[in-house]
Motif scaffolding. Structure first.
Motif, PDB file in Angstrom:
ATOM      1  N   UNK A 146     -22.155  15.490 -32.796  1.00 12.00           N
ATOM      2  CA  UNK A 146     -23.215  14.983 -33.674  1.00 12.00           C
ATOM      3  C   UNK A 146     -22.847  14.541 -35.172  1.00 12.00           C
ATOM      4  N   UNK A 147     -22.784  13.266 -35.231  1.00 13.42           N
ATOM      5  CA  UNK A 147     -22.640  12.570 -36.445  1.00 13.42           C
ATOM      6  C   UNK A 147     -23.357  11.253 -36.660  1.00 13.42           C
ATOM      7  N   UNK A 148     -24.116  11.229 -37.979  1.00 10.19           N
ATOM      8  CA  UNK A 148     -25.306  10.267 -38.092  1.00 10.19           C
ATOM      9  C   UNK A 148     -24.585   9.048 -38.832  1.00 10.19           C
ATOM     10  N   UNK A 149     -25.245   7.905 -38.441  1.00 12.24           N
ATOM     11  CA  UNK A 149     -24.800   6.650 -39.057  1.00 12.24           C
ATOM     12  C   UNK A 149     -25.383   6.355 -40.316  1.00 12.24           C
ATOM     13  N   UNK A 150     -24.813   5.637 -41.157  1.00 10.85           N
ATOM     14  CA  UNK A 150     -25.382   5.570 -42.537  1.00 10.85           C
ATOM     15  C   UNK A 150     -26.909   4.914 -42.395  1.00 10.85           C
ATOM     16  N   UNK A 151     -27.108   3.951 -41.382  1.00  7.95           N
ATOM     17  CA  UNK A 151     -28.357   3.660 -41.130  1.00  7.95           C
ATOM     18  C   UNK A 151     -28.290   2.770 -39.742  1.00  7.95           C
ATOM     19  N   UNK A 152     -29.573   2.661 -39.231  1.00  5.40           N
ATOM     20  CA  UNK A 152     -29.764   2.141 -37.675  1.00  5.40           C
ATOM     21  C   UNK A 152     -30.388   0.926 -38.184  1.00  5.40           C
ATOM     22  N   UNK A 153     -29.766  -0.247 -37.529  1.00  2.00           N
ATOM     23  CA  UNK A 153     -30.614  -1.678 -37.964  1.00  2.00           C
ATOM     24  C   UNK A 153     -31.000  -2.009 -36.447  1.00  2.00           C
ATOM     25  N   UNK A 154     -32.435  -2.059 -36.151  1.00  2.00           N
ATOM     26  CA  UNK A 154     -32.949  -2.753 -35.025  1.00  2.00           C
ATOM     27  C   UNK A 154     -33.736  -3.860 -35.305  1.00  2.00           C
ATOM     28  N   UNK A 155     -33.163  -5.041 -34.462  1.00  2.00           N
ATOM     29  CA  UNK A 155     -33.430  -6.243 -34.390  1.00  2.00           C
ATOM     30  C   UNK A 155     -34.433  -6.572 -33.050  1.00  2.00           C
ATOM     31  N   UNK A 156     -35.655  -6.464 -33.106  1.00  2.00           N
ATOM     32  CA  UNK A 156     -36.416  -6.369 -31.871  1.00  2.00           C
ATOM     33  C   UNK A 156     -36.374  -7.827 -31.149  1.00  2.00           C
ATOM     34  N   UNK A 157     -36.227  -8.878 -31.964  1.00  3.97           N
ATOM     35  CA  UNK A 157     -35.999 -10.008 -31.371  1.00  3.97           C
ATOM     36  C   UNK A 157     -34.905 -10.286 -30.298  1.00  3.97           C
ATOM     37  N   UNK A 158     -34.052  -9.548 -30.326  1.00  2.27           N
ATOM     38  CA  UNK A 158     -32.606  -9.516 -29.483  1.00  2.27           C
ATOM     39  C   UNK A 158     -33.118  -9.309 -28.033  1.00  2.27           C
ATOM     40  N   UNK A 159     -34.286  -8.429 -28.170  1.00  2.00           N
ATOM     41  CA  UNK A 159     -34.692  -7.858 -26.641  1.00  2.00           C
ATOM     42  C   UNK A 159     -35.190  -9.244 -25.587  1.00  2.00           C
ATOM     43  N   UNK A 160     -35.548 -10.386 -26.201  1.00  2.60           N
ATOM     44  CA  UNK A 160     -35.559 -11.271 -25.414  1.00  2.60           C
ATOM     45  C   UNK A 160     -34.826 -11.891 -24.504  1.00  2.60           C
ATOM     46  N   UNK A 161     -33.398 -11.508 -24.871  1.00  6.14           N
ATOM     47  CA  UNK A 161     -32.362 -11.762 -24.033  1.00  6.14           C
ATOM     48  C   UNK A 161     -31.774 -10.862 -22.835  1.00  6.14           C
ATOM     49  N   UNK A 162     -32.630  -9.563 -23.001  1.00  6.58           N
ATOM     50  CA  UNK A 162     -32.515  -8.804 -21.998  1.00  6.58           C
ATOM     51  C   UNK A 162     -32.984  -8.955 -20.566  1.00  6.58           C
ATOM     52  N   UNK A 163     -32.366  -8.240 -19.749  1.00  7.37           N
ATOM     53  CA  UNK A 163     -32.754  -8.525 -18.298  1.00  7.37           C
ATOM     54  C   UNK A 163     -33.970  -7.438 -18.069  1.00  7.37           C
ATOM     55  N   UNK A 164     -35.017  -7.708 -17.306  1.00  7.47           N
ATOM     56  CA  UNK A 164     -36.085  -7.078 -16.971  1.00  7.47           C
ATOM     57  C   UNK A 164     -35.770  -5.516 -16.608  1.00  7.47           C
ATOM     58  N   UNK A 165     -34.655  -5.468 -15.740  1.00  2.00           N
ATOM     59  CA  UNK A 165     -34.064  -3.910 -15.392  1.00  2.00           C
ATOM     60  C   UNK A 165     -33.981  -3.214 -16.679  1.00  2.00           C
ATOM     61  N   UNK A 166     -33.216  -3.717 -17.779  1.00  2.00           N
ATOM     62  CA  UNK A 166     -32.659  -2.969 -18.985  1.00  2.00           C
ATOM     63  C   UNK A 166     -34.220  -2.699 -19.641  1.00  2.00           C
ATOM     64  N   UNK A 167     -35.165  -3.473 -19.525  1.00  2.00           N
ATOM     65  CA  UNK A 167     -36.502  -3.203 -20.360  1.00  2.00           C
ATOM     66  C   UNK A 167     -36.958  -2.010 -19.639  1.00  2.00           C
ATOM     67  N   UNK A 168     -36.855  -1.775 -18.265  1.00  2.00           N
ATOM     68  CA  UNK A 168     -37.566  -0.706 -17.678  1.00  2.00           C
ATOM     69  C   UNK A 168     -36.736   0.547 -18.005  1.00  2.00           C
ATOM     70  N   UNK A 169     -35.509   0.562 -18.495  1.00  2.00           N
ATOM     71  CA  UNK A 169     -34.874   1.822 -18.781  1.00  2.00           C
ATOM     72  C   UNK A 169     -35.392   2.227 -20.219  1.00  2.00           C
ATOM     73  N   UNK A 170     -35.597   1.291 -21.075  1.00  2.00           N
ATOM     74  CA  UNK A 170     -36.256   1.605 -22.196  1.00  2.00           C
ATOM     75  C   UNK A 170     -37.613   2.211 -22.097  1.00  2.00           C
ATOM     76  N   UNK A 171     -38.459   1.641 -21.445  1.00  6.00           N
ATOM     77  CA  UNK A 171     -39.923   2.214 -21.259  1.00  6.00           C
ATOM     78  C   UNK A 171     -39.891   3.665 -20.801  1.00  6.00           C
TER      79      UNK A 171
END
Length: 338
Positions: A146-171
């Motif tokens: 276990x080691x923590x990053x300085x921070x996590x940067x989430x850019x949710x607009x990048x998700x529009x490049x994802x396949x539908x199958x990858x969305x399913x894993x997240x849900x």
């Protein structure tokens, strides 16, 4: 830009935005950026504009690279290029990449600073948060820390490049958060699919749980709902089930066991099934366990002749219950007689 912070200073800082201006959050340092191959093809030219000078490594995409050989390759590269504690590592990719390179950052020079920029829905709401990093060695996630990053940067607009199958894993993980912690969030998911709000709420729930138990000594284990069963499926590569689908199957198995210990409300049970169907999880009881799978299940890091299994008491409330090995195996047998 939205910032989610943990109670303990600088342990979990999550920035959620839809822009690509990540360099505004960074200190002036030497940078080493690690991409997975898909992200490199899509965004390398954009990243070159943001950073004037940096080293970079490209790794293949997928669970197959989550092994000790990948660690050796990265360690060797770092040593040959004189990477030291003055460098900041930036990990841009999915959960597998975060696991591998996070482990490298934990072990190299006894720890170097890094940030995570997760690029899949699964990694944004789940694997990037909590500081866990590991590789597969004989079984899933057996070597790590276990080691923590300085921070996590989430850019949710990048998700529009994802396949539908990858969305399913997240849900599957998003539904899990609602089941373990928030009835309101559960019923929100039944009516809404606004991705920004869903990501914010999921990140908040996970960071809240982790901030109460950083090193998984007690309460944090509720995040394992469905995962013990899911890992035994993934370990055996049966029908090539993804992590998300395996977790969904694991949650249904937890529901099955829960019904033996708690009076489960039929209304709530129907709503849970409805929610999984709404997000295209049509879970069928067609997966037969082999002796090899049961051995893998027992090898799971949560097992010691008894296993701490996460059960659902009601929507929004999960508890840890100790099950003996023979009892769990009997539940598996009963499950496949249905």
């Amino acid at each position: 830009m939205i910032l989610i912070k943990s109670k303990k200073k600088n342990l979990i800082n999550i920035y959620i935005d839809k822009s690509y201006k990540i360099n505004k959050l960074l200190m002036k340092k030497k940078y080493l950026i690690v991409f997975d191959y898909n992200i490199f093809l899509l965004f390398f030219n954009l990243i070159k504009k943001e950073f004037k000078k940096f080293f970079y490594i490209i790794l293949p995409f997928g669970e197959n690279i989550k092994n000790i050989n990948s660690l050796k390759i990265i360690w060797k590269y770092l040593i040959k290029n004189n990477v030291n504690k003055n460098f900041l590592l930036i990990i841009i990719g999915g959960g597998v990449l975060g696991d591998i390179v996070g482990y490298v950052c934990l072990s190299y020079f006894r720890g170097i600073n890094y940030i995570l920029a997760p690029t899949t829905l699964l990694s944004q709401v789940d694997s990037s948060i909590g500081g866990k990093n590991a590789i597969n060695f004989y079984s899933k996630n057996t070597l790590g820390g276990i080691s923590y990053p300085i921070f996590i940067y989430i850019n949710y607009s990048i998700l529009f490049y994802m396949k539908k199958k990858e969305f399913k894993d997240g849900y599957s993980e998003i539904i899990k958060y609602s089941l373990i912690n928030s009835k309101n969030f559960f019923f929100y998911l039944l009516k809404n699919k606004r991705i920004k709000k869903i990501i914010i709420r999921s990140c908040y729930i996970k960071s809240k749980i982790i901030s109460q138990d950083y090193y998984e000594l007690n309460y944090r284990s509720v995040l394992n709902l469905g995962h013990t069963y899911a890992h035994s499926i993934e370990n055996n590569k049966i029908s090539n089930y993804s992590h998300g689908i395996s977790v969904a199957i694991g949650i249904f198995f937890s529901l099955f066991i829960s019904s033996f210990f708690y009076k489960f409300n039929n209304f709530e049970l129907k709503k849970i099934i409805k929610l999984f169907n709404l997000y295209n999880f049509f879970v069928k009881n067609k997966l037969k366990f082999t002796i090899k799978m049961i051995k893998k299940l027992i090898l799971d890091k949560k097992f010691d002749n008894k296993i701490n299994y996460i059960l659902i008491k009601e929507i929004g409330i999960c508890i840890k219950k100790t099950l003996k090995k023979n009892l769990l195996i009997n539940f598996i047998k009963k499950y496949y007689e249905i």
